[in-house]
Enzyme design. Structure first.
Site, PDB file in Angstrom:
ATOM      1  N   GLU A   1       0.819  -1.218   0.000  1.00  0.00           N
ATOM      2  CA  GLU A   1       0.000   0.000   0.000  1.00  0.00           C
ATOM      3  C   GLU A   1       0.852   1.266   0.000  1.00  0.00           C
ATOM      4  O   GLU A   1       0.522   2.241  -0.680  1.00  0.00           O
ATOM      5  CB  GLU A   1      -0.894   0.022   1.249  1.00  0.00           C
ATOM      6  CG  GLU A   1      -1.910  -1.087   1.330  1.00  0.00           C
ATOM      7  CD  GLU A   1      -2.648  -1.070   2.659  1.00  0.00           C
ATOM      8  OE1 GLU A   1      -2.821   0.043   3.214  1.00  0.00           O
ATOM      9  OE2 GLU A   1      -3.038  -2.142   3.150  1.00  0.00           O
ATOM     10  N   ASP A   2       1.942   1.249   0.748  1.00  0.00           N
ATOM     11  CA  ASP A   2       2.682   2.490   1.011  1.00  0.00           C
ATOM     12  C   ASP A   2       3.946   2.672   0.171  1.00  0.00           C
ATOM     13  O   ASP A   2       4.566   3.740   0.212  1.00  0.00           O
ATOM     14  CB  ASP A   2       3.066   2.556   2.492  1.00  0.00           C
ATOM     15  CG  ASP A   2       1.835   2.534   3.396  1.00  0.00           C
ATOM     16  OD1 ASP A   2       0.746   2.883   2.910  1.00  0.00           O
ATOM     17  OD2 ASP A   2       1.972   2.165   4.574  1.00  0.00           O
TER      18      ASP A   2
END
Length: 211
Positions: A23-24
């Site tokens: 996600e990051d």
């Protein structure tokens, strides 16, 4: 850290550390699979949020689809939900560092979805932790009242236990005193010698023999 305390396997620990990577960062599931194995990659995929949906840009739809994806992954590997719940406990314990609006939104979601799910899976400790942390964020005054009430009950319980222990000790001392008095009375009784009785019997036997 929370997963480590639960003494789970290495793949779950690795997933706990990597669950936000996709996600990051630009790191992909393929790269995770290559370096940590297919099983870890599948677990990471199971707990990774869905960030885009065709024809549905709303956050509520994204959340619903993320939960659906997680539940489907849980069917394949139950470890997915355990990792997710552990992540929720960690997120809730650090909730004070995010804006108040997000605190309440996250806590409400946790109370309505993840805490009941933990209960259904028999993870009572996790369920209680999530409920406590959610209540602390949503209704801090009520949470404080419950904490104070629990402390007072605990103090009252300790006080009663001390009183019961004191009564038991007093009763033991009384019984000991009674036993000591009984032993003393037994010691004070005169000792009756059996020698005169035996001598008298011997004299009678001699008298009879003499006759």
């Amino acid at each position: 850290l929370y997963l480590a305390r639960m003494k789970v396997d290495r793949e779950m620990i690795a997933t706990g550390l990597l669950h936000d990577v996709v996600e990051d960062t630009d790191y992909t599931l393929e790269q995770i699979a290559e370096q940590f194995g297919e099983s870890v990659a599948n677990l990471v995929n199971g707990v990774t949020k869905i960030t885009t949906l065709k024809n549905s840009p709303s956050k509520s739809d994204l959340k619903a689809e993320t939960i659906r994806k997680m539940l489907l992954a849980m069917i394949e590997d139950i470890r997915v939900i355990i990792i997710k719940l552990s992540d929720k406990v960690h997120n809730m314990s650090t909730l004070c560092y995010v804006p108040e609006e997000k605190q309440k939104r996250t806590a409400k979601e946790c109370l309505e979805i993840y805490a009941p799910l933990a209960g259904k899976l028999g993870l009572g400790v996790v369920k209680s932790q999530l409920e406590d942390l959610s209540l602390q964020a949503l209704k801090p005054h009520v949470y404080e009242q419950i904490i104070n009430f629990s402390k007072e009950r605990e103090k009252e319980k300790e006080r009663k236990e001390k009183e019961r222990e004191k009564e038991r000790k007093s009763k033991r001392n009384k019984n000991k005193d009674k036993d000591d008095d009984r032993d003393k009375k037994d010691d004070d009784k005169p000792v009756v010698s059996t020698k005169p009785v035996r001598r008298s019997m011997k004299d009678r036997i001699q008298d009879i023999s003499g006759q």
